[in-house]
Structure formats: C-alpha cells, structure tokens
Design a protein around this motif. Structure first.
Motif, PDB file in Angstrom:
ATOM      1  N   ARG A  27       0.684  -1.158  -0.002  1.00 23.59           N
ATOM      2  CA  ARG A  27       0.040  -0.016   0.023  1.00 23.59           C
ATOM      3  C   ARG A  27       0.900   1.042  -0.150  1.00 23.59           C
ATOM      4  O   ARG A  27       1.727   1.180   0.745  1.00 23.59           O
ATOM      5  N   ARG A  31       0.253  10.018  -5.432  1.00 23.25           N
ATOM      6  CA  ARG A  31      -0.191  11.163  -5.632  1.00 23.25           C
ATOM      7  C   ARG A  31      -0.078  11.405  -7.256  1.00 23.25           C
ATOM      8  O   ARG A  31      -0.876  12.120  -7.752  1.00 23.25           O
ATOM      9  N   LEU A 105       2.148  16.601  -3.604  1.00 17.04           N
ATOM     10  CA  LEU A 105       1.845  16.301  -2.362  1.00 17.04           C
ATOM     11  C   LEU A 105       0.119  16.093  -2.527  1.00 17.04           C
ATOM     12  O   LEU A 105      -0.607  16.018  -1.384  1.00 17.04           O
ATOM     13  N   PRO A 199       7.884   4.492   0.725  1.00 16.91           N
ATOM     14  CA  PRO A 199       7.067   5.623   0.629  1.00 16.91           C
ATOM     15  C   PRO A 199       7.852   6.770  -0.436  1.00 16.91           C
ATOM     16  O   PRO A 199       9.085   6.819  -0.162  1.00 16.91           O
ATOM     17  N   LEU A 201       8.149   9.590   0.189  1.00 17.76           N
ATOM     18  CA  LEU A 201       8.828  10.990   0.921  1.00 17.76           C
ATOM     19  C   LEU A 201      10.165   9.986   1.427  1.00 17.76           C
ATOM     20  O   LEU A 201      11.230  10.823   1.589  1.00 17.76           O
TER      21      LEU A 201
HETATM   22  C1  LIG Z   1      -3.277  11.278   8.359  1.00 15.51           C
HETATM   23  C2  LIG Z   1      -2.412  11.355   6.871  1.00 15.51           C
HETATM   24  C3  LIG Z   1      -2.259  12.391   6.191  1.00 15.51           C
HETATM   25  C4  LIG Z   1      -1.697  12.734   5.393  1.00 15.51           C
HETATM   26  N1  LIG Z   1      -1.273  13.613   4.327  1.00 15.51           N
HETATM   27  C5  LIG Z   1      -0.990  13.783   3.330  1.00 15.51           C
HETATM   28  C6  LIG Z   1      -0.802  14.970   2.452  1.00 15.51           C
HETATM   29  O1  LIG Z   1      -1.172  16.068   2.570  1.00 15.51           O
HETATM   30  N2  LIG Z   1       0.136  15.048   1.295  1.00 15.51           N
HETATM   31  C7  LIG Z   1       0.681  13.745   1.006  1.00 15.51           C
HETATM   32  O2  LIG Z   1       1.389  13.949  -0.138  1.00 15.51           O
HETATM   33  N3  LIG Z   1       0.824  12.663   1.829  1.00 15.51           N
HETATM   34  C8  LIG Z   1      -0.018  12.634   2.906  1.00 15.51           C
HETATM   35  N4  LIG Z   1      -0.098  11.478   3.847  1.00 15.51           N
HETATM   36  C9  LIG Z   1       0.715  10.286   3.122  1.00 15.51           C
HETATM   37  C10 LIG Z   1       2.087  10.136   3.852  1.00 15.51           C
HETATM   38  O3  LIG Z   1       2.788  11.006   3.433  1.00 15.51           O
HETATM   39  C11 LIG Z   1       2.454   8.594   3.510  1.00 15.51           C
HETATM   40  O4  LIG Z   1       1.307   7.793   4.052  1.00 15.51           O
HETATM   41  C12 LIG Z   1       3.736   8.451   4.383  1.00 15.51           C
HETATM   42  O5  LIG Z   1       5.005   9.058   3.659  1.00 15.51           O
HETATM   43  C13 LIG Z   1       4.167   6.775   4.181  1.00 15.51           C
HETATM   44  O6  LIG Z   1       4.112   6.551   2.680  1.00 15.51           O
HETATM   45  P1  LIG Z   1       3.311   5.481   2.273  1.00 15.51           P
HETATM   46  O7  LIG Z   1       1.715   5.816   2.624  1.00 15.51           O
HETATM   47  O8  LIG Z   1       3.428   5.276   0.732  1.00 15.51           O
HETATM   48  O9  LIG Z   1       3.662   4.154   2.804  1.00 15.51           O
HETATM   49  C14 LIG Z   1      -0.819  11.421   4.742  1.00 15.51           C
HETATM   50  C15 LIG Z   1      -1.001  10.268   5.292  1.00 15.51           C
HETATM   51  C16 LIG Z   1      -1.795  10.243   6.635  1.00 15.51           C
HETATM   52  C17 LIG Z   1      -1.574   8.954   7.479  1.00 15.51           C
END
Ligand SMILES: Cc1cc2nc3c(=O)[nH]c(=O)nc-3n(C[C@H](O)[C@H](O)[C@H](O)COP(=O)(O)O)c2cc1C
Length: 232
Positions: A27, A31, A105, A199, A201
C-alpha cells in the motif's frame, strides 16, 4: 448475540496470509500515478464496504463517505490545497523548504475520484460506550475505516492518496458539510499501474522509516528488549 452464533474460525491458507501482508506492505500513498480511467461503481462500493467493516468504538460507525467527481468541486479543493501548502511552507525549516516545494503532495485533479471521509461525533448521542473517558476514539475509529479502504483499494489495483494540507473549514464549506461533522480524510482515488516500492517521501529524501526495534518496549515505557535482557 448469543454464544450459539459463535462460528469456528476458518484458517487462512499460506497464499491468503501472503496476500494480506502484500496489501499492507505494497500500500502506498499515491499522488502522481493516477490513470485517467473511471473507477466502476461496484469497485467503489467494495472498498467503501471494507471501510464500513472497520472496528469502531461502541460499534458507533461514525463515518460518512462523500464521493466527489465533479471537476469544478475538485478545482475548488485544489485551490484550497494550494493556499494551505503556501501556509505550511512557511512552517518548514529553511533547509528543507526547497525540497518541500518540489514534492508532489496531492492528486486532487489527476485522480478521477475524490472521497471525503467524515466523522459524526454525535451519531448515537453526545457520548457512548468506550467514549466516556476517551472521547476521541470516534475519530480513531474513522481513521481505521480509512485504512481498511486504503488496503482494499491496493488489492483492487486502485491507488489512494490522503491530502491533509487543507483547512478543514474550507473543505467543509465547499462540500456543504454541517458544522458538527468532523473532516477526517480527503482522499484522491484512481486506478494505478505503477507505484513506489517504499514511501515516496523516503525516495525523495524527506524522511526515512525508523528502525522498528527502537519502537518496541517491554513491560514499561522506554525499556527495549535488548536492555531487558541485559545486553549493553
Ligand atoms: C493522516 C495522513 C495524512 C496525510 N497527508 C498527506 C498529504 O497531505 N500529502 C501527501 O502527499 N501525503 C500525505 N499523507 C501520506 C504520507 O505522506 C504517507 O503515508 C507516508 O509518507 C508513508 O508513505 P506510504 O503511505 O506510501 O507508505 C498522509 C498520510 C496520513 C496517514
């Protein structure tokens, strides 16, 4: 509910276990990789049904799901995102600001479908089973629903991206969400054919996954397994 309703627990085959872990590990927050292909209604219903089967405090099921396809609505949300990101950028440390600006993002317009997940904090009255001393458990329950949706979507080849860089009040005004309802998640949803295997990021050097061993304590806060066994 009587004990007569208890059923023997069927066990998972190895392939089924593998599939569950695969969905968890693969998972991703998506974006930029959304395909311009409509997500069939039955599929949307399946992933929302997965969300609706999440645990919830006192079986409160405080969630609702708003499906947003209309392009003008999504453009308004994206404009709200841009305002919020400009604000957040000011809060980012100087040395990371340029990187922040270059991160992708959100996929509000790239994804053909957006889903807003909300929490009705008074679904069965002001308080309830499990919420007397921990009132925020209704919010946690709704986050559990989002995670179910996210994992089911992965199994369906559908990507999900959570956008929290948004002023809740702005999103609520655009979607005509009543005052008493809490915005939990704004999700971008659509088919994907490719994704990062860690991820985004992390790939883009914003942050790294922390070592799990440092996060597990034994018996009390701060005591790691190594410390407990007397290792240096
Ligand atoms: C509550 C929550 C809010 C998030 N908000 C954003 C966001 O505004 N923009 C974004 O690019 N990712 C957002 N994310 C994704 C996280 O950056 C991402 O889950 C994390 O970097 C880990 O990556 P993965 O989900 O691909 O494993 C959010 C994740 C969560 C759980």
């Amino acid at each position: 509910m009587t004990e007569r309703e208890l059923k023997p627990l069927g066990s998972f085959t190895q392939a089924e276990r593998d599939a569950v872990y695969r969905a968890i590990y693969e998972r991703r927050d998506v974006r930029g990789e959304f395909l311009d292909r409509e997500v069939p209604r039955e599929l949307i219903h399946r992933i929302i049904s997965a969300a609706h089967h999440a645990p919830s405090v006192g079986l409160m099921q405080p969630w609702n799901f708003i499906l947003i396809r209309n392009i003008e609505t999504r453009e308004r949300v994206q404009a709200a995102f841009k305002r919020a990101a400009a604000l957040e950028e000011q809060e980012i440390a100087d040395e990371k600001r340029a990187l922040y600006r270059n991160l992708k993002l959100e996929g509000i317009l790239r994804a053909p479908l957006n889903i807003c997940v909300t929490c009705d904090r008074a679904r069965f009255g002001a308080t309830g089973l499990g919420r007397t001393l921990q009132p925020d458990t209704d919010l946690f329950s709704t986050a559990c629903a989002v995670q179910n949706l996210w994992l089911a979507a992965r199994a369906e080849g559908v990507g999900v991206g959570w956008v929290s860089i948004l002023r809740p009040d702005e999103v609520k005004a655009i979607l005509e969400i009543p005052e008493r309802i809490v915005l939990i998640a704004y999700l971008c949803v659509g088919f994907i054919e490719q994704s990062y295997d860690r991820p985004e990021l992390e790939v883009k050097h914003w942050a790294e996954r922390l070592p799990l061993e440092e996060m597990i304590y034994e018996e009390r806060w701060g005591l790691s397994a190594a410390q407990r066994s007397g290792a240096p």
